[in-house]
Design an enzyme around this catalytic site. Structure first.
Site, PDB file in Angstrom:
ATOM      1  N   GLY A  15       0.820  -1.194   0.000  1.00 56.28           N
ATOM      2  CA  GLY A  15       0.000   0.000   0.000  1.00 56.28           C
ATOM      3  C   GLY A  15       0.860   1.252   0.000  1.00 56.28           C
ATOM      4  N   GLU A  53       9.369  -2.611   4.625  1.00 55.87           N
ATOM      5  CA  GLU A  53       8.691  -2.400   3.344  1.00 55.87           C
ATOM      6  C   GLU A  53       9.694  -2.028   2.259  1.00 55.87           C
ATOM      7  OE1 GLU A  53       4.317  -0.970   5.033  1.00 55.87           O
ATOM      8  OE2 GLU A  53       5.846   0.529   4.554  1.00 55.87           O
ATOM      9  N   LYS A 101      -5.350   8.516  -1.419  1.00 51.03           N
ATOM     10  CA  LYS A 101      -3.887   8.525  -1.321  1.00 51.03           C
ATOM     11  C   LYS A 101      -3.229   9.167  -2.544  1.00 51.03           C
ATOM     12  CE  LYS A 101      -4.648   6.208   2.421  1.00 51.03           C
ATOM     13  NZ  LYS A 101      -4.133   4.868   2.679  1.00 51.03           N
TER      14      LYS A 101
END
Length: 280
Positions: free
Chosen positions: A99, A120, A138
């Protein structure tokens, strides 16, 4: 009657399923799985293909949340440092899905809202291709517009000096993230570090630069890569939540395979229930 929130959830699911359809080939063996509400649907999409599709795949988590997703789904898992070696090198991930907290028009990202940014980034750079999946909230023209701060993972011992340095760089009110409401004290990452959230003015991209605006921090105005380079020079900063530079498709031409932080594409669930794809 379906609410706006229902439409967003439906669109997030559609975005995740489409990203998996487009980028997860049945021949792939190693797949990165990130964190966040949209990545839940990525795992759902993989499981929906059935064991004959995914049984030969191994899934690499970016932290405790994605570990839980992988385990609960009954998928094969190994950590990024446990994957096998080929010719003395750790095997590349075929693709990674994750994400984002904010995505700009050049596919630069802010990540770290869930405090997993270091792992990540390790997983994203270990993959030949990285694909972002998010909802339309986003999506932004410039980073630090909607998501106002850059998450920065720091050695706790260095936090006071890092905060001072951030203020001199034009971040008006950087702060160590609290672990509340679930935990008293500081937010502690999976790596035993703290997170500092540092607000900055909207970050420039190369096309914004001119003779009058060099993006080197004057009056707190920074170009993304310039700011990232400066932040990573600060003693005590372990990693930053800016994902920038180049993507996996560009890496080979640059001679920088398995160093890419940017996604090759971002899939957004839109408020009307549709999916918008932003390609590099």
């Amino acid at each position: 009657m379906e609410s706006a929130a229902d439409h967003i959830e439906m669109a997030k699911k559609k975005a995740a399923y489409r990203a998996v359809d487009d980028y997860l080939l049945p021949s792939y063996k190693f797949v990165g799985i990130g964190s966040g509400s949209t990545v839940v649907y990525v795992v759902d999409a993989i499981v929906s293909r059935g064991p004959e599709f995914y049984s030969g795949m191994t899934f690499i988590p970016t932290g405790s949340q994605s570990k839980g997703l992988i385990k609960t789904a009954g998928l094969n898992m190994c950590y990024v440092d446990e994957r096998p070696f080929i010719n003395g090198q750790p095997v590349a991930l075929d693709v990674a899905f994750d994400g984002a907290d904010e995505v700009d028009e050049d596919l630069n990202l802010i990540k770290g809202g869930g405090a997993c940014l270091f792992q990540e980034k390790l997983v994203a750079t270990a993959a030949r291709k990285f694909v972002a999946v998010a909802d339309s909230r986003k999506k932004s023209l410039r980073l630090c517009t909607k998501w106002k701060t850059i998450p920065i993972e720091v050695l706790p011992l260095a936090a006071p000096d890092v905060l001072r340095r951030l203020r001199t760089m034009g971040s008006p009110s950087p702060a160590v993230r609290s672990g509340l409401p679930s935990k008293a004290g500081e937010c502690v990452t999976d790596n035993g570090m703290w997170i500092i959230d540092a607000p900055f003015s909207p970050l420039l991209i190369p096309e914004d630069l001119s003779s009058a605006e060099d993006g080197k921090g004057r009056d707190g105005s920074w170009e993304i890569q310039t700011l990232a380079d400066e932040l990573l020079k600060v003693p005590g900063i372990v990693e930053i939540g800016l994902f920038y530079g180049f993507n996996g498709s560009q890496a080979a031409g640059l001679g920088k395979e398995l160093q890419a932080q940017k996604p090759v594409a971002a899939y957004f669930g839109m408020p009307d229930g549709q999916v918008q794809v932003q390609n590099a």
